[in-house]
Design an enzyme around this catalytic site. Structure first.
Site, mmCIF file in Angstrom:
data_model
loop_
_atom_site.group_PDB
_atom_site.id
_atom_site.type_symbol
_atom_site.label_atom_id
_atom_site.label_comp_id
_atom_site.label_asym_id
_atom_site.label_seq_id
_atom_site.Cartn_x
_atom_site.Cartn_y
_atom_site.Cartn_z
ATOM 1 N N GLU A 133 0.856 -1.188 0.000
ATOM 2 C CA GLU A 133 0.000 0.000 0.000
ATOM 3 C C GLU A 133 0.891 1.237 0.000
ATOM 4 O OE1 GLU A 133 -2.560 2.855 -0.155
ATOM 5 O OE2 GLU A 133 -3.216 0.756 -0.362
ATOM 6 N N ASP A 178 -6.252 -4.101 -7.576
ATOM 7 C CA ASP A 178 -7.537 -3.458 -7.324
ATOM 8 C C ASP A 178 -7.272 -1.959 -7.404
ATOM 9 O OD1 ASP A 178 -10.270 -3.241 -6.608
ATOM 10 O OD2 ASP A 178 -9.695 -2.826 -4.537
ATOM 11 N N CYS A 231 -13.965 -0.508 -8.854
ATOM 12 C CA CYS A 231 -15.349 -0.348 -8.392
ATOM 13 C C CYS A 231 -15.998 0.802 -9.157
ATOM 14 C CB CYS A 231 -15.407 -0.125 -6.880
ATOM 15 S SG CYS A 231 -14.443 1.273 -6.279
#
Length: 455
Positions: A133, A178, A231
């Site tokens: 991250e 993602d 998303c």
């Protein structure tokens, strides 16, 4: 909900006669879910039933629909890593990534940890998982979830994808990307995303996604897979990105059998229909996209080499050997099994990894299983060590029920009565929540202060 005009017009063109059904979905209940952690329990249905969840998510056998308000992060099962709060659509990506035996997997944009802990559970702590991250605060949350969910084969890094690409050429069997996106699929869950939306923002996201995927490609072995997910509903961030990777890198667009119940990808590019979309008016989940890409080139750069044994952070072999001895002495008293793997010493903290790649120069928050800390020539076990194994692995266990006053007292940080002696784990319905140290009929609380619940 008042949607942006340009977004509405685009969705009308995309959905045609279904647009009104799509629009009505914004007035329906948001689908919420939990994923049961198979590292902690094999009977996911029984665990879900105990938590009041019965309906399974169609594309994830360990996922269940539930009302988030009916559960809490203060629940003993949550503290024990039995379940993870996760939006049902987000369960699709890690479920769809193929896993070879003893895989090397990278989750490139990993916080807060849903996909990392999902793929980690599927790996059953075998092989190596690198979870990255780029934002430091989010990376800390990621590391906490890795610990809580019992992942012991995982390195948590805080780096830019480009730096990892330089470090790990052709190293991974699978990579989850993602990607940061415009968030159109989360409009009804996060209304503030509506005010931040613009068509220009979606195009900006698309350029960033290309850069991230280019770095991911460099780190992938020949024959390996990238699971790309977003998303958003944006074609520019979804199918067009997949087309970009297929044309630039000759990547193969693959079927995702476990996601067959979802909608096909959109467009006329060859095999683009193998991508998967989730629309809230068709499926029980928020807007999502998933695509599986396989690296087909024949030649590949050399792999990352194992780090040479020697001094680490100024600590010599003799210091490491001394730390290992202190741990082994503790292990004989507290565990029924002996761990194996590569021991690593960071300062006074001892870690264990099944495989230690070259991570020199990387920002590392967690390097495998944090066994504990060396304090004044004695070994102090970490909270992570209590979560690493099933309850029957530990020699001493205080077994409580999840609704007992004692488990609540323990999670508050209080002492509880205990007839055992020495280090022991405290369990809720057989699931380990943390350490305590017992003597004289009292268990001294070793549950981390940062995790303790309020009365």
């Amino acid at each position: 909900m008042e949607l942006p005009k340009e977004f509405s017009e685009r969705m009308k063109r995309l959905l045609g006669s279904e647009y009104e059904d799509f629009l009505r979905s914004y007035d329906t209940k948001i689908n919420q879910g939990i994923r049961i952690n198979t590292l902690k329990c094999s009977d996911t249905r029984a665990a879900a039933a105990r938590l009041g969840a019965a309906e399974r998510v169609a594309w994830c056998p360990d996922g269940y629909y539930t009302e988030k308000s009916a559960l809490s992060g203060n629940h003993p099962y949550h503290a024990a890593g039995v379940f993870y709060f996760q939006e049902p659509s987000a369960m699709s990506a890690a479920e769809g990534l193929p896993l070879p035996e003893n895989p090397r997997i990278l989750d490139l944009c990993a916080a807060p940890g849903g996909k990392t802990t999902h793929i980690g559970a599927r790996m059953q702590n075998k092989g190596l998982l690198v979870s990255n991250e780029i934002i430091p605060k989010r990376a800390l949350i990621l590391a906490e979830n890795v610990e809580r969910m019992g992942l012991i084969n995982t390195i948590v890094t805080n780096e830019a994808p480009s730096k990892l690409a330089d470090k790990f050429p052709a190293f991974f069997d699978g990579i989850i990307v993602d990607a940061p996106c415009s968030g159109e699929g989360m409009f009804r869950k996060e209304p503030q995303a509506v005010t931040e939306w613009s068509e220009a923002h979606t195009l900006s996201c698309a350029e960033r996604q290309k850069n991230i995927l280019d770095d991911a490609y460099k780190m992938l072995k020949t024959g390996g897979y990238i699971m790309y997910s977003t998303c958003t509903f944006s074609f520019d961030e979804n199918e067009r990105i997949v087309q970009y990777m297929a044309e630039k890198h000759s990547m193969e667009i693959c079927d995702i059998p476990c996601l067959d119940s979802l909608s096909d990808g959109i467009g006329d590019f060859p095999d683009i229909e193998k991508c998967r979309r989730i629309f809230p008016h068709r499926h029980k989940g928020e807007g999502h996209f998933a695509a599986l890409l396989r690296k087909t080139e024949k030649a590949a750069p050399p792999e990352n080499k194992r780090e040479k044994r020697g001094k680490k952070n100024g600590r010599s072999h003799s210091t490491l050997d001394s730390a290992i001895k202190l741990y082994r002495d503790f292990e004989k008293k507290a565990l029924k099994t002996a761990v194996s793997g590569e021991f690593v010493l960071f300062g006074d903290n001892l870690y264990l990894l099944p495989e230690k790649p070259d991570t020199d120069g990387l920002k590392i928050l967690r390097c495998g299983l944090h066994l504990g800390e060396i304090k004044k020539n004695r070994f102090e076990p970490s909270h992570a060590l209590s979560h690493a194994f099933p309850a029957d692995t530990y020699k001493n266990a205080l077994c409580l029920t999840c609704d007992s006053p004692e488990i609540k007292k323990y999670m508050h940080g209080e002492t509880v009565e205990c007839s055992l002696n020495g280090w022991c784990v405290v369990c809720a319905d057989g699931y380990v929540t943390g350490w305590g140290k017992a003597s004289g009929g009292i268990l001294k609380n070793r549950y981390p202060k940062s995790l303790r619940t309020l009365k």
